[in-house]
Design a protein around this motif. Sequence first.
Motif: not given
Length: 418
Positions: A384-403
């Motif tokens: 899910g998107l709450f609480p702070a646990g999936p922050a690494l997952a969101v960062l992985s998605l963002v970095f992947g999209a940036a690449l």
Amino acid sequence: MRRQHSWTVDLLRVFAISIVVVIHWISVRVTVTDGVVRAEPALHGKPIWALSWLIQVMPLFFLAGGFANTLIVDRWRAAGATYGEYLGPRIRRLTAPVLALVAVLTPLIALIGGLSERTATAAAHVVASPLWFLAVYLVAVAIAPGAVAVHDRLPLLLPLALLGCSIAVDALRFGGAGQVAESNLLFVWLFCHQLGVLHARSALGRISDLGVLLLAGLCVALLVLMVGPGPYFPTTLGVGDAQVSNLAPPTSAISILAVLQLALVTLVDRRVIGWEPGSAVRGVVGAIVPLLMTIYLWHVPVIAVLTGIATLAPTTLLPSDPQTWWETRPLWILLGAVVLAGVVQLSARWDMFCARYAARDATMPAVAGTALAAGGVYSIWQFGLFPAGPALAVLSLVFGAALLSTSRRTADKSSAPA
């Protein structure tokens, strides 16, 4: 190679997304009793069990995806392009809509968490629930060139191997090793995707109508044997009186259903050779197909937000009487469709903005970006998107999209179908 009937496949995709949206919008009945919000399954009963086999369209999504990806791979081969030139633009188009979803929903759910952590946690899992499809489909797109190449040499190798793996997973699962069940997210859905490759190559083209009907009958008989004596589940949807189904995670029963659907699609396809829909239908379908992923990603958040707003006036908007609740569903579906259309149009502007910049077409960055994006999407679906646990997952998605993106402007603002 057969002459392609892309309009048939496009209409199939639009039909399938319509069924998915409607089923998700009527499957949970939310009411408020003494100030307590309750969510109960709205679908139940053996007639619904039987109906679930007729309206289960997720295999069709992957079948249509395999068909479309085969045509794209053929064009890529003909152009003599690199793997990165195939992969980068495709994955970037698919990940752009989920970036908008995460950017909007993460702060919204965090705001809800400030009021009620329990509500925020539940909402985070609900709105992320459709993401399993994108995670698996990203894998399917990435391996499509290899899957098509294998088919062109040994057509039945991959379907038989994937089916065998899914049956082995089922045997372990029903034998008590339930932890392996999620492996079938890949084995079952990649099998369905490979059926789309077979369809694009007219694998059933030399079989007579009678032979195709016999294949369909065999699939029905197999499903009866799998479900009747067991151990397979009686539904393809989670419903009130059968919450464990053949869908989540999928079993080999879904694979057999996919073969049945392929047989039926083949029969329909043969009867529309040379047919083309009218200009109005072509316009609607042509507008919807490029937005299918965006529609799919947003349809659950839209109904979740509308339901949350409705809890402010539950007596009128969330009637406790089941019959009244069902009588109001057509209006809810119409309202949801209007809001969803608006949300999709807003999200499409983000997609158009992303399309102004060229996708990465170097192979290694494209592969790395795909791996990071798929891993991030899968983890967000799981946690899910709450609480702070999936922050690494969101960062992985963002970095992947940036690449997967560059700062190089491009005049190409087209959006290929997913």
